[in-house]
Design a protein around this motif. Structure first.
Motif, PDB file in Angstrom:
ATOM      1  N   THR A 180      -4.377  -4.778  -6.292  1.00 47.88           N
ATOM      2  CA  THR A 180      -4.780  -5.805  -5.333  1.00 47.88           C
ATOM      3  C   THR A 180      -5.645  -5.173  -4.236  1.00 47.88           C
ATOM      4  O   THR A 180      -5.694  -3.947  -4.098  1.00 47.88           O
ATOM      5  N   GLY A 181      -6.296  -6.027  -3.458  1.00 47.28           N
ATOM      6  CA  GLY A 181      -7.117  -5.544  -2.353  1.00 47.28           C
ATOM      7  C   GLY A 181      -8.207  -6.548  -2.040  1.00 47.28           C
ATOM      8  O   GLY A 181      -8.272  -7.617  -2.642  1.00 47.28           O
ATOM      9  N   ILE A 182      -9.057  -6.204  -1.087  1.00 50.88           N
ATOM     10  CA  ILE A 182     -10.122  -7.117  -0.701  1.00 50.88           C
ATOM     11  C   ILE A 182     -11.409  -6.756  -1.440  1.00 50.88           C
ATOM     12  O   ILE A 182     -11.480  -5.748  -2.156  1.00 50.88           O
ATOM     13  N   GLY A 266     -10.641  -9.743  -5.616  1.00 50.94           N
ATOM     14  CA  GLY A 266     -10.622  -9.275  -4.240  1.00 50.94           C
ATOM     15  C   GLY A 266     -10.516 -10.467  -3.314  1.00 50.94           C
ATOM     16  O   GLY A 266     -11.123 -11.517  -3.556  1.00 50.94           O
ATOM     17  N   ARG A 267      -9.731 -10.318  -2.279  1.00 51.51           N
ATOM     18  CA  ARG A 267      -9.502 -11.471  -1.405  1.00 51.51           C
ATOM     19  C   ARG A 267      -9.291 -11.002   0.026  1.00 51.51           C
ATOM     20  O   ARG A 267      -8.789  -9.909   0.268  1.00 51.51           O
ATOM     21  N   ILE A 268      -9.691 -11.832   0.959  1.00 44.87           N
ATOM     22  CA  ILE A 268      -9.396 -11.580   2.362  1.00 44.87           C
ATOM     23  C   ILE A 268      -7.936 -11.918   2.600  1.00 44.87           C
ATOM     24  O   ILE A 268      -7.421 -12.923   2.109  1.00 44.87           O
ATOM     25  N   VAL A 293      -5.410  -1.338  -2.975  1.00 43.71           N
ATOM     26  CA  VAL A 293      -6.603  -0.488  -2.924  1.00 43.71           C
ATOM     27  C   VAL A 293      -7.450  -0.876  -1.715  1.00 43.71           C
ATOM     28  O   VAL A 293      -7.769  -2.050  -1.521  1.00 43.71           O
ATOM     29  N   ASP A 294      -7.802   0.105  -0.916  1.00 41.45           N
ATOM     30  CA  ASP A 294      -8.715  -0.127   0.207  1.00 41.45           C
ATOM     31  C   ASP A 294      -9.484   1.152   0.458  1.00 41.45           C
ATOM     32  O   ASP A 294      -9.148   2.219  -0.072  1.00 41.45           O
ATOM     33  N   GLU A 295     -10.513   1.057   1.278  1.00 39.48           N
ATOM     34  CA  GLU A 295     -11.345   2.223   1.539  1.00 39.48           C
ATOM     35  C   GLU A 295     -10.901   2.928   2.818  1.00 39.48           C
ATOM     36  O   GLU A 295     -10.504   2.299   3.798  1.00 39.48           O
TER      37      GLU A 295
END
Length: 373
Positions: A180-182, A266-268, A293-295
């Motif tokens: 999951t993540g944006i 990906g979602r806000i 997952v994110d940066e």
């Protein structure tokens, strides 16, 4: 990577060391200027400085210390007070001496995207380890300060451990992992990297194209599946992602595959409908792992997003991407502590093998300028 934070940590080490050296020099200067005479020579010591009382011979025998008193502790020709006490040979690091450097360190950590609560815990650990520590006069305290910083950072990274490789090895097959993540953080590419890693370890991998909303998402994961030579389960654009992942799990069971890696849109984190979709996936798919997952470049925003996603669909760990471009390093320190879930991997580039299993010692080593390999 982490260059900015590395410089700030080294600056704190140097500041504390310089301050302690300055305190030593000030004490030496004070002692050197303290010239109150104890004696001005052996002759005056007996005639002017000290005049023993008149005693009978018998009394002198009984009290020999009276005859010794004039010259005790005085060397011939000595004109100044001797070095007093042992303060010039051993000192304690005091809280008041650290107040300003610790304040600067806290600001530096916050500027490096370290979350407030994490910064405060690091500062508390450093204070506990340094205050009251005895050191020799003019000792370089850089090593003491660095060890305190290392311990503080390692402490906030010490969360409930999860060995990814051991889980894959021990869990009943197929192991199902939902990512999951944006948007725009490199989630799909990260899935491909994990698939590449697992395939090289001898596992049979299936990809699930659960991102059915984003234009180009299906084509992107198809390209990765072709490059890696792994099976991809997909539906039409706009299909129910839960159904896609469910079908991928059923295929893996029927074909005796080892691992299912499921992509999601990906979602806000503020999009209620899409977050509810994650809850549906959680209800239907009994995933072995949910990975956020994110940066690393997102800083404290990544920490906040991880907390929001964890509310919608409980995450088991995180993967940080674009770590090679992160000069601050605060996200890697903060996200595990904030979520109480471990960092599993770090993404270091665009190639399939540009991913490393996260190790707190690896991170700390780079923060203190050790090898980048």
């Amino acid at each position: 990577m982490f260059e900015s934070l590395r410089q700030k940590l080294n600056q704190f080490k140097q500041t504390v060391n310089n301050k302690e050296r300055a305190l030593d020099d000030a004490e030496v200067e004070t002692s050197a200027n303290d010239t109150t005479p104890l004696a001005e020579g052996p002759e005056k010591a007996t005639s002017e400085t000290y005049t023993p009382p008149a005693v009978h011979i018998d009394e002198a025998v009984e009290a020999p210390h009276l005859a010794e008193a004039p010259t005790q502790g005085v060397m011939e020709g000595e004109t100044t007070r001797p070095t007093k006490g042992k303060s010039l040979f051993e000192r304690e690091i005091k809280e008041k001496d650290l107040e300003e450097p610790l304040w600067d360190l806290e600001i530096a950590l916050l500027e490096s995207d370290v979350a407030m609560s994490v910064s405060e815990e690091i500062i508390d650990t450093v204070k506990r380890e340094l205050i009251g520590t005895k050191r020799k006069w003019r000792q370089d305290v850089g090593a003491l300060v660095e060890q305190a910083l290392r311990d503080g950072i390692l402490k906030v990274l010490d969360v409930n451990g999860l060995d990814f490789d051991e889980l894959i090895k021990q869990a009943p097959k197929p192991v199902t992992i939902v990512f999951t993540g944006i948007n725009g953080t490199g989630k799909t590419t990260t899935i491909a990297k994990v698939a590449y890693r697992l395939k090289n370890q001898g596992y049979a991998v299936v990809l699930a194209a659960g991102d059915t909303y984003r234009a180009g998402a299906l084509e992107q994961i198809e390209r990765h599946a072709e490059n890696l030579g792994v099976k991809l389960i997909k539906h039409q654009h706009g299909a129910d992602p839960t159904a896609v992942i469910y079908d991928a799990v059923q295929y893996a069971r029927a074909k005796h595959k080892d691992v299912v890696l499921a992509d999601t849109a990906g979602r806000i984190h503020t999009n209620v409908n899409l977050m509810n979709q994650l809850k549906k996936i959680e209800r239907v798919i009994d995933a072995d792992l949910v990975v956020f997952v994110d940066e690393a470049l997102a800083g404290n925003d990544a920490v906040e997003r991880a907390l929001q996603f964890n509310t919608a669909m409980a995450i088991d760990g995180s993967i940080l991407t674009k770590v090679d471009a992160d000069s601050r390093g605060g996200t890697a320190i903060s996200i595990a502590h904030a979520t109480n879930k471990p960092i599993l991997f770090l993404g270091l580039g665009q190639e399939y093998d540009d991913i490393v299993k996260f190790d707190p010692q690896w991170l700390v080593s780079r923060l203190f300028g050790e090898a980048e390999t």
